[in-house]
Design an enzyme around this catalytic site. Structure first.
Site, PDB file in Angstrom:
ATOM      1  N   CYS A 108      41.168 119.021  -7.289  1.00  0.00           N
ATOM      2  CA  CYS A 108      42.340 119.324  -8.115  1.00  0.00           C
ATOM      3  C   CYS A 108      43.554 119.737  -7.292  1.00  0.00           C
ATOM      4  O   CYS A 108      44.652 119.878  -7.830  1.00  0.00           O
ATOM      5  CB  CYS A 108      42.008 120.414  -9.129  1.00  0.00           C
ATOM      6  SG  CYS A 108      40.632 119.952 -10.186  1.00  0.00           S
ATOM      7  N   HIS A 132      48.573 123.109 -11.565  1.00  0.00           N
ATOM      8  CA  HIS A 132      47.444 122.268 -11.971  1.00  0.00           C
ATOM      9  C   HIS A 132      47.004 122.705 -13.366  1.00  0.00           C
ATOM     10  O   HIS A 132      46.792 123.898 -13.626  1.00  0.00           O
ATOM     11  CB  HIS A 132      46.317 122.417 -10.952  1.00  0.00           C
ATOM     12  CG  HIS A 132      45.015 121.878 -11.435  1.00  0.00           C
ATOM     13  ND1 HIS A 132      44.893 120.607 -11.962  1.00  0.00           N
ATOM     14  CD2 HIS A 132      43.774 122.429 -11.488  1.00  0.00           C
ATOM     15  CE1 HIS A 132      43.640 120.401 -12.318  1.00  0.00           C
ATOM     16  NE2 HIS A 132      42.943 121.482 -12.047  1.00  0.00           N
ATOM     17  N   ASN A 181      41.974 118.977 -18.249  1.00  0.00           N
ATOM     18  CA  ASN A 181      42.095 119.041 -16.792  1.00  0.00           C
ATOM     19  C   ASN A 181      41.853 117.639 -16.216  1.00  0.00           C
ATOM     20  O   ASN A 181      40.732 117.144 -16.258  1.00  0.00           O
ATOM     21  CB  ASN A 181      41.056 120.048 -16.272  1.00  0.00           C
ATOM     22  CG  ASN A 181      41.046 120.166 -14.766  1.00  0.00           C
ATOM     23  OD1 ASN A 181      41.580 119.322 -14.056  1.00  0.00           O
ATOM     24  ND2 ASN A 181      40.403 121.206 -14.272  1.00  0.00           N
TER      25      ASN A 181
HETATM   26  O1  UT7 Z   1      40.178 122.213 -11.870  1.00  0.00           O
HETATM   27  C1  UT7 Z   1      39.258 123.140 -11.390  1.00  0.00           C
HETATM   28  C2  UT7 Z   1      39.613 124.438 -11.794  1.00  0.00           C
HETATM   29  N1  UT7 Z   1      38.724 124.895 -12.857  1.00  0.00           N
HETATM   30  C3  UT7 Z   1      39.119 125.916 -13.564  1.00  0.00           C
HETATM   31  O2  UT7 Z   1      40.215 126.379 -13.382  1.00  0.00           O
HETATM   32  C4  UT7 Z   1      38.175 126.535 -14.555  1.00  0.00           C
HETATM   33  C5  UT7 Z   1      38.320 128.036 -14.510  1.00  0.00           C
HETATM   34  N2  UT7 Z   1      37.533 128.705 -15.504  1.00  0.00           N
HETATM   35  C6  UT7 Z   1      37.871 128.711 -16.806  1.00  0.00           C
HETATM   36  O3  UT7 Z   1      38.856 128.105 -17.182  1.00  0.00           O
HETATM   37  C7  UT7 Z   1      37.052 129.553 -17.758  1.00  0.00           C
HETATM   38  O4  UT7 Z   1      36.153 130.349 -17.026  1.00  0.00           O
HETATM   39  C8  UT7 Z   1      36.256 128.690 -18.771  1.00  0.00           C
HETATM   40  C9  UT7 Z   1      37.212 128.041 -19.772  1.00  0.00           C
HETATM   41  C10 UT7 Z   1      35.448 127.614 -18.054  1.00  0.00           C
HETATM   42  C11 UT7 Z   1      35.316 129.595 -19.572  1.00  0.00           C
HETATM   43  O5  UT7 Z   1      36.048 130.626 -20.210  1.00  0.00           O
HETATM   44  P1  UT7 Z   1      35.536 132.141 -20.121  1.00  0.00           P
HETATM   45  O6  UT7 Z   1      36.454 132.959 -20.924  1.00  0.00           O
HETATM   46  O7  UT7 Z   1      35.390 132.484 -18.660  1.00  0.00           O
HETATM   47  O8  UT7 Z   1      34.144 132.064 -20.856  1.00  0.00           O
HETATM   48  P2  UT7 Z   1      32.727 132.486 -20.286  1.00  0.00           P
HETATM   49  O9  UT7 Z   1      32.232 131.521 -19.276  1.00  0.00           O
HETATM   50  O10 UT7 Z   1      32.749 133.946 -19.938  1.00  0.00           O
HETATM   51  O11 UT7 Z   1      31.841 132.334 -21.574  1.00  0.00           O
HETATM   52  C12 UT7 Z   1      31.968 133.218 -22.699  1.00  0.00           C
HETATM   53  C13 UT7 Z   1      30.957 132.837 -23.741  1.00  0.00           C
HETATM   54  C14 UT7 Z   1      29.545 132.684 -23.199  1.00  0.00           C
HETATM   55  O12 UT7 Z   1      28.644 133.138 -24.160  1.00  0.00           O
HETATM   56  P3  UT7 Z   1      27.974 134.598 -24.036  1.00  0.00           P
HETATM   57  O13 UT7 Z   1      27.253 134.564 -22.727  1.00  0.00           O
HETATM   58  O14 UT7 Z   1      29.128 135.564 -24.036  1.00  0.00           O
HETATM   59  O15 UT7 Z   1      27.119 134.680 -25.239  1.00  0.00           O
HETATM   60  C15 UT7 Z   1      29.398 131.187 -23.039  1.00  0.00           C
HETATM   61  O16 UT7 Z   1      28.051 130.769 -23.140  1.00  0.00           O
HETATM   62  O17 UT7 Z   1      31.314 131.568 -24.297  1.00  0.00           O
HETATM   63  C16 UT7 Z   1      30.191 130.680 -24.209  1.00  0.00           C
HETATM   64  N3  UT7 Z   1      30.688 129.330 -24.021  1.00  0.00           N
HETATM   65  C17 UT7 Z   1      31.073 128.547 -25.042  1.00  0.00           C
HETATM   66  N4  UT7 Z   1      31.082 128.742 -26.369  1.00  0.00           N
HETATM   67  C18 UT7 Z   1      31.552 127.751 -27.152  1.00  0.00           C
HETATM   68  C19 UT7 Z   1      30.903 128.664 -22.855  1.00  0.00           C
HETATM   69  N5  UT7 Z   1      31.398 127.454 -23.106  1.00  0.00           N
HETATM   70  C20 UT7 Z   1      31.516 127.351 -24.453  1.00  0.00           C
HETATM   71  C21 UT7 Z   1      31.981 126.344 -25.311  1.00  0.00           C
HETATM   72  N6  UT7 Z   1      31.985 126.589 -26.640  1.00  0.00           N
HETATM   73  N7  UT7 Z   1      32.438 125.155 -24.858  1.00  0.00           N
END
Ligand code: UT7
Length: 334
Positions: free
Chosen positions: A116, A257, A287
């Protein structure tokens, strides 16, 4: 022209996105997710997908043709083509395939892989060839088809990515509009975001075993990458601004990005840059990796938001881990 101290102008942009779209409601039919979750956590509403018949070569070529036309050049004017991609049609490289499609017979073409950050790394690479006086007209394309490598049963990643291509033309110019840059990488965090090769043993003759495998789908530690982005991206932009001798207040557009709206907002806030100056189109594309910056740039140029002379601060970040920033003035103004 063969002298040091030659400037750079970015004189054209173009982009191409496939017609097929996949919105959050459709995604909620294949994994346990919802439009509310995806929109609140990422800002993404839909993404464009190339589909089984499409190719990286095709979308990269279309974006390139539009950028070359805006710059007022013919493909035969190009000296160099850099294709920033992690998803080539051919692992040996797709840049020369694009060169053939463009009929850019004079140009030398190669791929550059920095995930990226690929567009930002490519911009700096392209500018070195111009600054040394070797080349005058350089085409830089950022294009990716991540839908080929996403695990469509993994809700933590499949909601994030989309396909697309963007391109710019850089030209030798009397005044230098690439004002500053800073590039970084940290391989010790490589496992945070990977599309890695996995090997299977194959004995070709007795006692000689080679690895013949394939690439595993994208695997990401989202929380770690998020933390990395909001900490490192403001730092690298500040470094690039310092090198450019420009303050954050002088920036007309912050062009990051397009990974997550929350990252865009957090970085802008840390830099003290107001929301109106943050370019964002990830609601419609997700993305798109190396394509995301030139895609958003091209849209803003064609909408008339970005005007010649505007100062744009860009930053790419992602797998590697890699990150980097460039500060440039748009257009051919003196
Ligand atoms: O280009 C490369 C660069 N990549 C990035 O910049 C990605 C950077 N990271 C992010 O953008 C975020 O970390 C994400 C969007 C990937 C995730 O957001 P988050 O606020 O960090 O969520 P999380 O991983 O802490 O997950 C929170 C909850 C979890 O459930 P529990 O453990 O709290 O029960 C996940 O299992 O949300 C759950 N979860 C979802 N729920 C519904 C994870 N993905 C999903 C989903 N739909 N798609």
């Amino acid at each position: 022209m063969n002298q040091l101290g030659i400037g750079i102008a970015i004189t054209g942009s173009g982009s191409a996105t496939p017609e097929v779209t996949l919105d959050n409601y459709q995604l909620s039919q294949i994994v346990e997710t919802s439009d509310e979750w995806i929109t609140a956590r990422t800002g993404i509403r839909e993404r464009h997908l190339v589909g089984a018949e499409g190719s990286l070569r095709a979308i990269a070529t279309t974006a390139a043709q539009r950028a070359i036309a805006m710059a007022g050049l013919a493909p035969t004017d190009l000296d160099l083509i850099i294709l920033a991609t992690s998803t080539p049609d051919d692992l040996f490289g797709s840049a020369s395939q694009v060169q053939a499609s463009l009929e850019a017979s004079k140009a030398v073409a190669f791929d550059l892989t920095a995930a990226c950050s690929g567009f930002v790394f490519g911009l700096v690479t392209a500018s070195q060839f111009i600054r040394t006086g070797v080349y005058q007209n350089v085409l830089l394309i950022g294009a990716d088809i991540l839908s080929r490598w996403v695990d469509w049963s993994d809700r933590t990643t499949c909601v994030l990515f989309g396909d697309g291509a963007g391109a710019v033309v850089l030209q030798a110019n009397e005044s230098d509009h690439l004002l500053g840059f800073e590039l970084r990488s940290n391989g010790t965090q490589n496992s945070c975001l990977q599309l890695d090769y996995t090997s299977q043993n194959k004995e070709i003759v007795k006692g000689v075993v080679v690895g013949q495998g394939t690439y595993r789908p994208i695997a990401m530690n989202g929380k770690e990458v998020y933390r990395f982005a909001v900490q490192k991206v403001p730092e690298v932009i500040e470094k690039a601004l310092f090198r450019a001798n420009i303050t954050a207040e002088e920036v007309d557009w912050l062009l990051l990005h397009q990974a997550n709206q929350r990252i865009l907002d957090a970085v802008a806030q840390r830099l003290g840059i107001s929301k109106e100056k943050v370019l964002s189109n990830l609601a419609h594309y997700g993305n798109t990796s190396a394509a995301s910056i030139p895609l958003a740039l091209d849209e803003a140029v064609r909408e008339g938001k970005i005007q010649p002379g505007d100062v744009i601060a860009t930053a790419g970040f992602g797998a590697g881990l890699t990150w980097g920033s460039t500060i440039f003035r748009w257009g051919r103004t003196s």
